[in-house]
Design an enzyme around this catalytic site. Structure first.
Site, PDB file in Angstrom:
ATOM      1  CE  LYS A 199       6.948  36.414 -18.914  1.00 45.93           C
ATOM      2  NZ  LYS A 199       6.723  35.018 -18.264  1.00 45.93           N
ATOM      3  CG  ASP A 228      12.823  32.607 -20.669  1.00 44.25           C
ATOM      4  OD1 ASP A 228      12.398  33.928 -19.964  1.00 44.25           O
ATOM      5  OD2 ASP A 228      11.986  32.546 -21.306  1.00 44.25           O
TER       6      ASP A 228
END
Ligand SMILES: Cc1ncc(COP(=O)(O)O)c(C=O)c1O
Length: 391
Positions: free
Chosen positions: A94, A121
């Site tokens: 990410k 999340d």
């Protein structure tokens, strides 16, 4: 888009009924990667992202492990696992997206007075918080009610303010958008919606660096299995392969949790579709009920197939990878778990053209991003696994 009265898309299930495969009815494999797609993601913009990310301290391409025993067991010529478990200090791919988008914003607008925000999340928020710290801007991160405390602590550890809101990930996305509009904060989302696509485009463009790194080590693979949440990662990687290799690109398979399969449903119905329910899965990074509109414009015509898998399948794969000394988290192990099930099912093998000549790449997108959940599932800590048997 399929019209009314179009035949039901054919879904294949494994013998035990737990894993599903859908060949994408909307696939246009021979269609060239055109201007419409290039306006979203392009190799040119991907090279710019790579050049920026390469300048970050600690950058190195992540490993591509060759899993020879599992390749033999699954009847393919090669099985390669792209291991994101030690990407920067974030333990997931990410970083490539969220932090790149923040850096661009700070460069364009200046860091003074800039506040970036997002819903997460876990992993995307961690990337935005890390990027904000790197770029000297303030970050406020929204999490929904089931995001684990371990993931919240990791985000706060990069100096971000974390706010918990009721509901699912998609509720948190909506909430963050409302607060950002009121406060004048800049949303750095990994998903797009009508009227908001510039930042998610940069996030996805950062993810394409993964594809570039893989091709540098393994230029001739035949299949790639990628996990799907909102579809941003899958779109970033697919765009790179599609633009560079056209119709000769590897077979592209997106794997999702059976309880949060919005991309699978979108493919089945031929348009972006909300997946209902509470999205309750251990695959926290993939617990998304609404596809990214931008990502769908790449995946809809370009992905070959979509799969769903169960929490049990992923937990088993996490343990098997741990046995090889590889740390792969709950969302990280999804793609290779999907591959293994497909490889053991004769009809799925045929549908995906998997055979003894295939060279398969699977993305393992995270390590132990929540160490205590990892230990509960695997029975050992990530550190103990890193020190374990060579693969
Ligand atoms: C570890 C991990 N893998 C895969 C994904 C899926 O990425 P996307 O939501 O862009 O499809 C995520 C998303 O948060 C993630 O955290």
């Amino acid at each position: 888009m399929r019209g009314e009265g179009a035949p039901e898309a054919e879904i294949r299930r494994t013998a035990d009924g737990t894993v599903q495969l859908l060949r994408n009815p909307g696939l246009e494999r021979e269609r060239a990667y055109g201007e419409a797609e290039r306006a979203i993601l392009s190799v040119e913009a991907g090279r710019e992202a790579r050049a920026a990310i390469e300048r970050w301290s600690g950058y190195a391409p992540t490993p591509l492990h060759s899993l020879d025993a599992m390749a033999r067991e699954t009847g393919v010529a090669g099985l390669l696992l792209k291991d994101e478990s030690r990407r920067f200090e974030l333990l997931s791919f990410k970083a490539l997206g969220g932090a790149y988008a923040v850096e661009r914003l700070a460069r364009e607008r200046g860091s003074a007075g800039l506040t970036v925000t997002c819903a997460t999340d876990g992993n995307h928020g961690r990337a935005v918080a890390w990027g904000a710290k790197r770029s000297g801007v303030r970050a406020v991160i929204f999490v929904h009610e089931t995001v684990s405390q371990g993931r919240v602590d990791a985000i706060a550890g990069f100096g971000a303010e974390v706010i918990r809101v009721p509901g699912t990930y998609d509720d948190a996305v909506r909430h963050s958008a409302e607060v950002a509009a009121k406060e004048g904060w800049q949303i750095v989302s990994d998903t797009s919606w009508p009227g908001y696509d510039d930042v998610p485009r940069h996030v996805m463009q950062g993810y394409a660096v993964l594809a570039a790194e893989i091709l540098e080590v393994e230029p001739a693979f035949t299949h790639i299995f990628v996990p799907g949440g909102v579809g941003g990662l899958a779109a970033g990687v697919l765009s790179w392969l599609w633009e560079l290799h056209g119709g000769d690109r590897p077979v592209f398979v997106v794997v999702e949790p059976d309880r949060a399969a919005c991309l699978f449903e979108s493919a089945r119905l031929g348009q972006p579709t909300v997946f209902p329910g509470d999205l309750d899965t251990i695959m926290a990074g993939l617990a998304c009920g609404e596809p990214s509109m931008l990502a769908w414009r790449i995946l809809g015509p370009g992905a070959d197939a979509f799969m769903t898998i169960t929490d049990d399948a992923v937990a088993a794969m996490m343990r098997d990878l741990a046995g090889l000394g590889i740390v792969s988290g709950e969302s990280g192990a999804a793609a290779i778990a999907g591959f293994r099930h497909a490889a053991f099912d004769p009809a799925m093998r045929e549908q995906l053209c998997l055979g003894p000549q295939s060279r398969v790449v699977c993305l393992s997108t995270e390590g132990a991003t929540d160490p205590s959940i990892y230990q509960q599932i695997v029975g050992r800590s990530a550190d103990a696994v890193f020190g374990a048997a060579p693969r």
